[in-house]
Write an enzyme that holds these catalytic residues in place. Structure first.
Site, PDB file in Angstrom:
ATOM      1  N   LEU A  12      -6.412   4.423   1.951  1.00  0.00           N
ATOM      2  CA  LEU A  12      -5.118   5.096   1.865  1.00  0.00           C
ATOM      3  C   LEU A  12      -4.246   4.744   3.071  1.00  0.00           C
ATOM      4  O   LEU A  12      -4.752   4.579   4.179  1.00  0.00           O
ATOM      5  CB  LEU A  12      -5.314   6.607   1.807  1.00  0.00           C
ATOM      6  CG  LEU A  12      -6.048   7.122   0.572  1.00  0.00           C
ATOM      7  CD1 LEU A  12      -6.473   8.569   0.774  1.00  0.00           C
ATOM      8  CD2 LEU A  12      -5.175   6.979  -0.666  1.00  0.00           C
ATOM      9  N   MET A  31     -11.518   2.969  -4.598  1.00  0.00           N
ATOM     10  CA  MET A  31     -11.854   1.708  -3.936  1.00  0.00           C
ATOM     11  C   MET A  31     -10.686   1.107  -3.158  1.00  0.00           C
ATOM     12  O   MET A  31     -10.535  -0.110  -3.082  1.00  0.00           O
ATOM     13  CB  MET A  31     -12.373   0.706  -4.976  1.00  0.00           C
ATOM     14  CG  MET A  31     -13.535   1.231  -5.798  1.00  0.00           C
ATOM     15  SD  MET A  31     -14.935   1.755  -4.812  1.00  0.00           S
ATOM     16  CE  MET A  31     -15.626   0.168  -4.425  1.00  0.00           C
ATOM     17  N   ARG A  32      -9.891   1.973  -2.561  1.00  0.00           N
ATOM     18  CA  ARG A  32      -8.786   1.514  -1.728  1.00  0.00           C
ATOM     19  C   ARG A  32      -8.723   2.379  -0.479  1.00  0.00           C
ATOM     20  O   ARG A  32      -9.128   3.539  -0.499  1.00  0.00           O
ATOM     21  CB  ARG A  32      -7.457   1.616  -2.479  1.00  0.00           C
ATOM     22  CG  ARG A  32      -7.342   0.656  -3.655  1.00  0.00           C
ATOM     23  CD  ARG A  32      -5.997   0.749  -4.341  1.00  0.00           C
ATOM     24  NE  ARG A  32      -4.853   0.616  -3.466  1.00  0.00           N
ATOM     25  CZ  ARG A  32      -4.339  -0.533  -3.035  1.00  0.00           C
ATOM     26  NH1 ARG A  32      -4.896  -1.669  -3.374  1.00  0.00           N
ATOM     27  NH2 ARG A  32      -3.266  -0.552  -2.261  1.00  0.00           N
ATOM     28  N   ARG A  86       0.816  -1.210   0.000  1.00  0.00           N
ATOM     29  CA  ARG A  86       0.000   0.000   0.000  1.00  0.00           C
ATOM     30  C   ARG A  86       0.854   1.268   0.000  1.00  0.00           C
ATOM     31  O   ARG A  86       0.599   2.209  -0.746  1.00  0.00           O
ATOM     32  CB  ARG A  86      -0.944   0.003   1.214  1.00  0.00           C
ATOM     33  CG  ARG A  86      -1.923   1.139   1.219  1.00  0.00           C
ATOM     34  CD  ARG A  86      -2.892   1.063   2.383  1.00  0.00           C
ATOM     35  NE  ARG A  86      -3.484  -0.245   2.560  1.00  0.00           N
ATOM     36  CZ  ARG A  86      -4.524  -0.718   1.868  1.00  0.00           C
ATOM     37  NH1 ARG A  86      -5.068   0.015   0.949  1.00  0.00           N
ATOM     38  NH2 ARG A  86      -5.004  -1.912   2.113  1.00  0.00           N
ATOM     39  N   VAL A 128     -10.894   5.635   8.785  1.00  0.00           N
ATOM     40  CA  VAL A 128     -11.697   5.565   7.571  1.00  0.00           C
ATOM     41  C   VAL A 128     -13.099   6.151   7.780  1.00  0.00           C
ATOM     42  O   VAL A 128     -13.821   5.757   8.700  1.00  0.00           O
ATOM     43  CB  VAL A 128     -11.794   4.105   7.082  1.00  0.00           C
ATOM     44  CG1 VAL A 128     -12.708   3.991   5.872  1.00  0.00           C
ATOM     45  CG2 VAL A 128     -10.414   3.561   6.757  1.00  0.00           C
ATOM     46  N   ASP A 129     -13.439   7.110   6.927  1.00  0.00           N
ATOM     47  CA  ASP A 129     -14.760   7.760   6.892  1.00  0.00           C
ATOM     48  C   ASP A 129     -15.149   8.420   8.205  1.00  0.00           C
ATOM     49  O   ASP A 129     -16.334   8.556   8.517  1.00  0.00           O
ATOM     50  CB  ASP A 129     -15.844   6.758   6.469  1.00  0.00           C
ATOM     51  CG  ASP A 129     -15.657   6.292   5.031  1.00  0.00           C
ATOM     52  OD1 ASP A 129     -15.067   7.034   4.228  1.00  0.00           O
ATOM     53  OD2 ASP A 129     -16.109   5.175   4.710  1.00  0.00           O
ATOM     54  N   HIS A 183     -18.434  10.272  -0.204  1.00  0.00           N
ATOM     55  CA  HIS A 183     -18.874   8.965   0.319  1.00  0.00           C
ATOM     56  C   HIS A 183     -20.357   8.787   0.006  1.00  0.00           C
ATOM     57  O   HIS A 183     -21.150   9.717   0.200  1.00  0.00           O
ATOM     58  CB  HIS A 183     -18.649   8.889   1.831  1.00  0.00           C
ATOM     59  CG  HIS A 183     -18.954   7.544   2.393  1.00  0.00           C
ATOM     60  ND1 HIS A 183     -18.067   6.492   2.309  1.00  0.00           N
ATOM     61  CD2 HIS A 183     -20.047   7.075   3.016  1.00  0.00           C
ATOM     62  CE1 HIS A 183     -18.618   5.428   2.869  1.00  0.00           C
ATOM     63  NE2 HIS A 183     -19.820   5.754   3.305  1.00  0.00           N
TER      64      HIS A 183
END
Length: 195
Positions: free
Chosen positions: A87, A84-85, A59, A141-142, A103
């Site tokens: 980070l 679609m990954r 990654r 994430v998010d 999102h």
């Protein structure tokens, strides 16, 4: 702009830039999917684009390749559209306060979900509304600060496809682009409690 999928949300953004409604520019589009619609759309608009294969790479190596392109272009802000990954934390730290994500849900609902899986979850839960969120990207994430959200109704006869079409920027583009044009120059990116 970094993306993996069709790049539908790129269209209203570039259109708003071209019309003078959004004072910005898209300098480069990067994708990890050689056949993605976002690369085709970038080409149609005459935007420089790059495919970077992520297969068989760690990654951080893949993210470093993206960073090199972004640094060469002297990018001020990165917009993730259907990327679609996840980070790497190194990439997020390197570009801290300069990455925003589109999102496909009303965060914090369905955080961590991607693309159609989010819409499947909305329908399975029987939610009455869905939408999209533009948020600042952090290491979690998010979970970064929400900059903008636009909602849309969920109907009994909705499918994943109909809900996706209703929830994306295309439906909300005039309002989101207008709002984004005010948020980007005024948001105090560095004082966020998430850093």
């Amino acid at each position: 702009v970094i993306g993996s999928t069709n790049g539908t949300d790129l269209v209203p953004i570039v259109d708003a830039i071209n019309s003078g409604e959004l004072l910005a520019s898209v300098e480069v589009v990067i994708s990890n999917n050689e056949l993605s619609g976002i690369l085709k759309k970038a080409s149609a608009y005459g935007i420089e684009s790059h495919f970077i294969c992520h297969k068989n790479k760690k990654r951080d190596v893949f993210d470093l390749e993206m960073s090199q392109i972004l640094e060469d272009k002297k990018i001020d802000l990165i917009l993730l559209i259907g990327f679609m990954r996840i980070l790497s934390s190194e990439f997020v730290e390197r570009w801290r306060g300069k990455i925003i994500n589109v999102h496909p849900s009303l965060l914090p609902k369905y955080a961590g979900g991607m693309n159609n899986s989010v819409h499947e979850s909305v329908l399975a839960a029987g939610d009455k509304e869905s939408g999209c969120t533009i948020h600042l990207v952090t290491k979690d994430v998010d979970c970064g600060p929400i900059l903008l959200q636009k909602s849309c109704p969920v109907y009994e006869n909705d499918s994943v496809e109909s809900l996706r079409e209703r929830g994306i920027l295309k439906k909300n583009a005039p309002h989101l682009v207008r709002d984004l044009s005010f948020v980007i120059p005024t948001y105090d990116w560095w004082s966020s409690p998430f850093y």
